[in-house]
Write an enzyme that holds these catalytic residues in place. Structure first.
Site, PDB file in Angstrom:
ATOM      1  N   CYS B 168     -35.348  -9.442 -20.438  1.00  0.00           N
ATOM      2  CA  CYS B 168     -36.678  -9.365 -21.042  1.00  0.00           C
ATOM      3  C   CYS B 168     -37.760  -8.959 -20.059  1.00  0.00           C
ATOM      4  O   CYS B 168     -38.770  -8.372 -20.458  1.00  0.00           O
ATOM      5  CB  CYS B 168     -37.025 -10.656 -21.782  1.00  0.00           C
ATOM      6  SG  CYS B 168     -37.324 -12.074 -20.720  1.00  0.00           S
ATOM      7  N   ASP B 169     -37.591  -9.211 -18.772  1.00  0.00           N
ATOM      8  CA  ASP B 169     -38.572  -8.788 -17.769  1.00  0.00           C
ATOM      9  C   ASP B 169     -38.850  -7.287 -17.857  1.00  0.00           C
ATOM     10  O   ASP B 169     -39.960  -6.825 -17.581  1.00  0.00           O
ATOM     11  CB  ASP B 169     -38.078  -9.063 -16.343  1.00  0.00           C
ATOM     12  CG  ASP B 169     -37.349 -10.378 -16.162  1.00  0.00           C
ATOM     13  OD1 ASP B 169     -36.757 -10.890 -17.130  1.00  0.00           O
ATOM     14  OD2 ASP B 169     -37.332 -10.882 -15.025  1.00  0.00           O
ATOM     15  N   ALA B 170     -37.805  -6.559 -18.211  1.00  0.00           N
ATOM     16  CA  ALA B 170     -37.916  -5.095 -18.238  1.00  0.00           C
ATOM     17  C   ALA B 170     -39.026  -4.627 -19.171  1.00  0.00           C
ATOM     18  O   ALA B 170     -39.590  -3.543 -18.978  1.00  0.00           O
ATOM     19  CB  ALA B 170     -36.583  -4.479 -18.664  1.00  0.00           C
TER      20      ALA B 170
END
Lengths: 380, 380, 380
Positions: B168-170
């Site tokens: 999800c950081d992406a």
């Protein structure tokens, strides 16, 4: 580097050249007298191992592991890995290259920043792993689609000074990336671009009377202490080495581009052979060696490499060039310390200047290994 | 970052939302009660200056100055430079970026390796120097023309695990590079690619019941000590921050893409607002704060930034969200040491774990500055 | 075609050439004596109108409306539209081009199949509608990224015979598409490609002794009845016309490419001026006009166009060239029937052969209009 798989430039040669290579008694003679294969293996292995051991502490290996300084070493290390058959050297290259994700250096147009791709592509040609190819392809395709508007004169007031191949070193760094891509992909755009750019540099920096390349436009009209023009040893070493790489990596069936590069290679080879000093070295200033008397093993390494490649391919007559190569190789070997450190390497910088025995640089080792591997293959 | 020049997303809003923002008595009230502009300037300046002073010794600034860790800092520093009007901060960004030639990081497909481009493009939008744009354009064009064949499940046995936006950081790192390029060039290909990839990640990692994102596929089905699902605080901070950047940088006249991102932004904002702890922080594990009781200022910074942006744009009702933002901001400020060091930042790593007051990281500072700048602009 | 908006190639000229043009009494004199602007308008309008009326019945207009035959007409019609100021001619071009969706012809590499793009790009430069640009850009970008591997010798046993600019007509059809794209986009790749290809053709087909172009490799070593080499009239007309288009459409600030093309233009202009027959025409065979005594208005039209352009730009001295142009123009006008039909046009085919008064072709009309418009602008 080794010729790309399946390439044998010799198949393109005029018959008389091939014949000359194949049966040349002078090679046999000189090989027997001048070159001992075991000695070559021994000294090259020692030089390679010393460099690998020292690599983690080398300032350029730390700060610019994708740069040209390390790039020239990788080329020599690849040749050595191929020659000696010990996979540890390929493993070392893989380890270094994996760490930097097979990426080129930062500057989009700078020739220095793609030198490393030559070895990436040789590794790709061997291992066929896409990761070894893609970053290079991305950079080169972008450059071709967005060519620099920079010029060829060195002008530090402009940010684009090194966006073209405006200094002779660039002819080693960049063109043989394009020839490799042409061979690997079959797409002619790579060669059209490189050929156009190479010839622009040739028209700009090549002195047709002296048959040597100026380092860059700042040296036009300058004179050495003895009144001669200024031609830099390693600079012309880059050129002959670069020409050898181009000829090695052009597609084997190419007849459109080879003649120009072969003719230039032969011309500059002849000129350089005549400029070797009695001690076997080429010096920092080619036309005024007395003002720059120090041995200079990076110039000497690249020139010996180029000449040996030429003899191996039958591009240069063995009887004429083997004595030059032999004298040069002995000079190189004499610069190797017992631990394998190669000395007398002129440091980074464009100008010819004083060199000492304790000076070494990665590209010096690279040139030494390239030369050693070509010489080993005499009389193969 | 500031919205790209000339953009005002508010012009696209439904009239009732704009009206609500414009006249909201609750903002005035809360601004007067909760936020003192001088105090914001003072603490943000102190935090920015401390970070710049420490930057040369920061291990990630040294080893990965083009990476996501520094990348998140640059975004906050740009916002701060815009807000405070002191050119020294832009000068600092230029110095850092010139040193790395405005280049993206090494890995061709990795979202982390283009986070830095968000600030490059903001600088390009401000200064219009081509060098600020070209390396980013080269990378992104190449990725669009050669999309990864990788999947979305995390599988370390495959080399392509992080080639898609599979964690999800992406969603913070990459999509808002594409929205910026869409706005700058007018070419829809950037948005088509980013939107398709974002939705693939959304379908993969978004838990529609919990209205939160899993960090990655390894957390599906896992449970915290209290039996709840595992949702990472900073991970969802990345998402809300990334959504804010997307909404900020979409073309002002876009009506095709905005509704999806706005709706998701509002949904996740509401969910996150409800998960704030009494101490004003969000914790490393969103659904089991008691197992992870440490303050966590990177999660809190990105969430406060996102909520404050939403209120400023009229995307979130001020009366409901300002109390949450105020409590969060006070918690953030309380984590700042007298010298400007922001503490309680969870270090690099995917998993929720223990955090202490002396821990700091570049992205924590980045989030703090982004939050500060949005809050400053309340009631502008 | 008209020079791209805002360009004035004259600004680059050596001072002496500019001065010569500016003060030339011979222009004034000849203009007064030889060229009546009203007569030019009258005959050109009649020729243009006849052609537009007959266009729907012209076999090439029906079968190949995107081909080179019609392409050369469009170029002349665009010039005429610009000159006469009557929008009906632009409307006619738009109607024709909309019908074929501003598309190039079918063969990916064939120079003939992009001739039409020259007028598309002139229209794009005027109207800035993307549809006028995109199909051309798609074709040219593709060709640059996938250059033909064909050679320059005409060999009908190979399918790639016309993939390179292997016949001299191609120098009219294709290069000035690339120069226009270079000017419109600022991207140098267009010019690098065109320049490389032009010079390959130049080295292949240009006879440096005769200062004329062979039509193609099949004519090397052939002889006319009088023992002279075979140089085709319209073929060299294509070259001088193409050089005029290149010089017109290079970026105004270009200094890298212009010198070569200007020098070649001046050289071939001087040679062609000396080959005009007493009747004012150039004939199908330039070095053996007696074996081909018929007037030939397509060769004559392109040559008069080129010379007149050269005088207008100060590239050619007016006192020397105006008499040639005047005689040529009178010959052209005498070939126009009362209804506006231009006769004595050599039909389609590579070889010089018999021509009659009733023969006409679209490219003949195109050349006539291009010549008329340049002559009209004398002493402007």
């Amino acid at each position: 580097m080794a010729a790309l798989a399946g390439l044998s430039a010799a198949t393109l040669l005029p018959v008389n050249l091939i014949a000359e290579t194949a049966v040349s008694p002078s090679i046999e003679q000189n090989t027997r007298s001048g070159f001992d294969k075991q000695e070559i293996l021994s000294v090259a292995g020692k030089v390679a191992d010393w460099q690998i051991k020292e690599f983690p502490n080398n300032k350029y290996a730390i700060s610019e592991p994708k740069g040209w300084i390390a790039g020239a070493l990788y080329l020599g290390m690849y040749d050595w890995a191929e020659l000696c058959g010990d996979t540890q050297y390929f493993d070392w290259l893989k380890k270094v290259f994996n760490r930097q994700h097979w990426q080129v250096a930062d500057r989009m147009y700078h020739a220095d920043d793609i030198c490393v791709s030559q070895t990436y592509l040789d590794m790709y040609n061997k291992y066929k792993e896409e990761k070894m190819l893609l970053p290079t392809l991305a950079r080169i395709d972008w450059v071709i689609n967005n060519p620099s508007k920079g010029g060829l004169d060195i002008d530090y007031s402009k940010p684009v000074t090194y966006e073209r191949w405006s200094w002779c070193d660039a002819l080693f760094m960049a063109p043989a990336v394009y020839t490799r891509l042409y061979t690997l992909t079959g797409n002619k755009k790579y060669m059209m671009f490189a050929d156009t750019e190479f010839k622009a540099t040739y028209n700009h920096l090549y002195d047709k009377d002296e048959k040597l390349f100026f380092r860059d436009s700042r040296y036009f009209g300058q004179k050495e202490a003895n009144g001669k023009k200024v031609f830099w040893g390693r600079g012309n070493g880059w050129v002959i080495g670069g020409l050898a790489e181009i000829l090695k990596t052009l597609p084997v069936d190419d007849t459109e581009y080879r003649p120009f590069y072969l003719q230039l290679f032969q011309e500059i080879s002849e000129r350089l052979a005549g400029l070797q000093s009695k001690d076997g070295y080429w010096h920092a200033s080619l036309l005024d060696p007395e003002s720059y008397p120090s041995p200079e093993t990076s110039a000497t390494g690249f020139i010996v490499y180029g000449l040996a490649y030429g003899v191996n391919q039958g591009y240069l007559p063995a009887d004429k060039y083997l004595p030059v190569i032999e004298k040069g190789w002995k000079a190189l070997v004499s610069a190797v310390e017992p631990d394998g450190k190669l000395g007398w390497v002129q440091p980074v910088g464009a100008d010819p200047r004083k060199v000492t025995r304790d000076m070494t640089e990665l590209y010096g080792t690279g040139a030494f290994l390239m030369a050693a591997c070509e010489i080993y293959n005499f009389n193969k």
